[in-house]
Design an enzyme around this catalytic site. Sequence first.
Site, PDB file in Angstrom:
ATOM      1  N   ILE A  95      -0.610  14.841  -2.507  1.00 52.44           N
ATOM      2  CA  ILE A  95      -0.839  13.767  -1.535  1.00 52.44           C
ATOM      3  C   ILE A  95      -1.466  12.529  -2.169  1.00 52.44           C
ATOM      4  CG2 ILE A  95      -1.019  15.297   0.446  1.00 52.44           C
ATOM      5  CD1 ILE A  95      -4.039  15.216   0.197  1.00 52.44           C
ATOM      6  N   GLY A  96      -1.813  12.560  -3.462  1.00 50.71           N
ATOM      7  CA  GLY A  96      -2.407  11.382  -4.081  1.00 50.71           C
ATOM      8  C   GLY A  96      -2.825  11.673  -5.510  1.00 50.71           C
ATOM      9  N   GLY A  97      -3.401  10.665  -6.118  1.00 57.59           N
ATOM     10  CA  GLY A  97      -3.867  10.831  -7.487  1.00 57.59           C
ATOM     11  C   GLY A  97      -4.378   9.528  -8.047  1.00 57.59           C
ATOM     12  N   GLY A  98      -5.176   9.625  -9.092  1.00 57.31           N
ATOM     13  CA  GLY A  98      -5.729   8.455  -9.752  1.00 57.31           C
ATOM     14  C   GLY A  98      -5.741   8.651 -11.251  1.00 57.31           C
ATOM     15  N   GLY A  99      -6.554   7.853 -11.927  1.00 56.91           N
ATOM     16  CA  GLY A  99      -6.595   7.921 -13.386  1.00 56.91           C
ATOM     17  C   GLY A  99      -7.214   9.190 -13.904  1.00 56.91           C
ATOM     18  N   MET A 100      -8.051   9.845 -13.101  1.00 54.59           N
ATOM     19  CA  MET A 100      -8.770  11.014 -13.599  1.00 54.59           C
ATOM     20  C   MET A 100      -8.308  12.328 -12.989  1.00 54.59           C
ATOM     21  SD  MET A 100     -12.595   9.456 -13.522  1.00 54.59           S
ATOM     22  CE  MET A 100     -12.339   8.916 -11.855  1.00 54.59           C
ATOM     23  N   ALA A 101      -7.745  12.286 -11.804  1.00 52.07           N
ATOM     24  CA  ALA A 101      -7.438  13.539 -11.132  1.00 52.07           C
ATOM     25  C   ALA A 101      -6.220  13.375 -10.235  1.00 52.07           C
ATOM     26  CB  ALA A 101      -8.640  13.999 -10.295  1.00 52.07           C
ATOM     27  N   VAL A 126      -4.573  14.872  -6.500  1.00 53.64           N
ATOM     28  CA  VAL A 126      -5.047  15.444  -5.247  1.00 53.64           C
ATOM     29  C   VAL A 126      -3.875  16.125  -4.543  1.00 53.64           C
ATOM     30  CG1 VAL A 126      -6.208  15.003  -3.052  1.00 53.64           C
ATOM     31  CG2 VAL A 126      -6.745  13.601  -5.049  1.00 53.64           C
ATOM     32  N   ASP A 175     -17.551   3.335  -6.814  1.00 52.00           N
ATOM     33  CA  ASP A 175     -16.117   3.044  -6.759  1.00 52.00           C
ATOM     34  C   ASP A 175     -15.678   2.833  -5.304  1.00 52.00           C
ATOM     35  OD1 ASP A 175     -13.626   2.536  -7.779  1.00 52.00           O
ATOM     36  OD2 ASP A 175     -13.041   4.641  -7.972  1.00 52.00           O
TER      37      ASP A 175
END
Length: 700
Positions: A16-22, A24, A133
């Site tokens: 369902i999502g994600g960023g630079g570190m993890a 989701v 953040d």
Amino acid sequence: MIGHELGGRYEIITRIGGGGMALVYKAHDILLNRNVAVKILRQQFVHDEEFIRRFRREAQSAAALSHPNVVSIYDVGQEGETHYIVMEYVEGHNLNEIIQERAPLQAEEAVRIAIQICDALEHAHHNQIIHRDIKPHNILIGKNGRVKVTDFGIARAVTSSTITQTGSVVGSVHYFSPEHAKGVSTGEKSDLYSLGIVLYQMLTGKLPFLGESPISVALKHLQETFDDPRAVNPHIPQSVENVILRAMRKNPIERYASAAEMLGDLETCLRPERVGEPKVAFVGGSDFDETRVMPAIRGSIADVQAASATGTRIERAGTDTEENRWDSSGLEETRKHRWVKPVITVASTLIIIVLVYWGAQTVLGWFDIEEVEVPYVVNHTEAEAKKMLEDKGLTVELPTIYTEKEGVAKGVVYDQTKANQRVKVGASIKLYVSSGPRMESMSDYSGMAYDDVVDALTALGVDKNNIKKDDEFSDEAPGTVIKQTPAADSEFDPKTASFSFIVSKGKETFPMPDLTGMKEKDAIALLESKGLVVNEADIVRQPSYNDEGTVTSQYPYEPEAPVYKGAEVTLTVSSGLPKDALEYTFNIVISPAVAGKTSEIRITYSDARGEDIEWGKKKINDTQSFSVKVVLDPNTEAKVSIFRDNQYTDTFSRTYDEVKSGTDTTPETVPGAAAPADQQAQTEETNGNGDASTNTTTTQ
């Protein structure tokens, strides 16, 4: 990863999502039977021991937060090289999606969201946790409107080495505080700066600082000013702009002292007494990190110091001439008369001031304009307000501001400038007029299930008590809407509007009549009178022991079964006796019980058509012959029973084989008793005179 059961408990459903570190994922907690969100550390960080240690420590700190506006942390774990955090799953959208879809938001909505974010930050700061953040991507809005702040503590776990490796800060640089951009230690006020940017973006649809690279944006946070929110969106109240200006000061000292202080300001900024407050001003007039232009200083340092000490002006080197130099005599004379020049200067200055003041007063007297009290026009209609101002010699400043205002009717003034002041005649007054409460467009709910319509309206804020339902028979499916008020595409106020729906009960039904035993023509007429359909081409005709043209059965509706108008009915009609059926007529001679007296004769019979069928009744006072016609099939025996004066008298029978063989039989007789001698004589006398008559009644 999808389909994997993490930790023997969390079944991964979808990303369902994600960023630079993890990354989701949405997962299902098998143990507690609920959906959760699982954040899984990216593979490039699994060997950074310092990052993993901080990651787990900060996640555990965030788990200690318990607040309705903070996404709850449920679990932290590791499976092999997979490090994960299990948190609350929020059904809805993040704030960035909402901004992209419909920014700028109304001030009321933006402030409501900011209040909940600030409340979450106040709780976190109280527990010594700084988010670092805050950005729209990390703000979740549930379907119930509840704001949830996520990613608490995760940004703090990033080390200097991981920042440069992943570039994860690039997505957040637009929300950095100046101290964050410098790389110095950040505190609670850094989160407030980021919240100010989020509020700015909600109300304007723009970011305050944009650049070609993250470095250029960071430098703008340090050095440049941003456009005032009201310059971008003039509908923003001044009190709300003041909140943004204070939260986004580059100098942390000039920002709010705490999240609690900012929360208090947000909760009151939309009150009527604050909406028109003056623009906030800061001591010094400029922020500490802004770029400044300093004047050039000429001359030596000694000259500057001397000038500072004596208050004298520094002349440019090389400008002195011989005439400017003093000799000894000139010096002596100057010392004697040094008081003359200051006296002349002071006197001249006073004279000039007096003359200027006198001239100004004279000119102002020429243009002296009458002052009037500004009328208070709030809660009046726009037309009434304009007339009240014009009657005082005042004008309405254009353009008039029209905004949605909850609780204020359309066209009514909810704010004004210069209220309760005295102004010059001809001065302009700005009006703020309500465009009415937030209106919704009525959808066309025809054909939809009524329960779904109620759910859709309540989701818009409609009170269920304002929704009325009437049931009506129709050809539509039961439970579906067939009529609605208000009509489709009309506008309504969810808080006050009333709704009426006519809902289908399905087709109207009535009991099916019993057609068996009726003549075909009569049965068809009865069906048509009730709105039922009979297709004569579908009528089934088959032999039976009923009379020809008699209805023997009906389909598909049995007698008394519910049926609706327009339904089709199929009849089965007798075409006459079967080929192997036999007809036989009993000839029975019956006398009255007592000769000369009247007796009532009742006859019943049983044959292939049924048992104990009534033939009829007849009254006799002399011996008469009766003919009873019966029908036999190979498996039946016909019987005729005689009842006289309600007393069983006799039974006669014939088998199928007897009738088929054609054996002749004499008529059956039912004798009666002889009449008394005197009665017999009287009867003979009556018969001789021809005056007596026989009264018989047949009910066959």
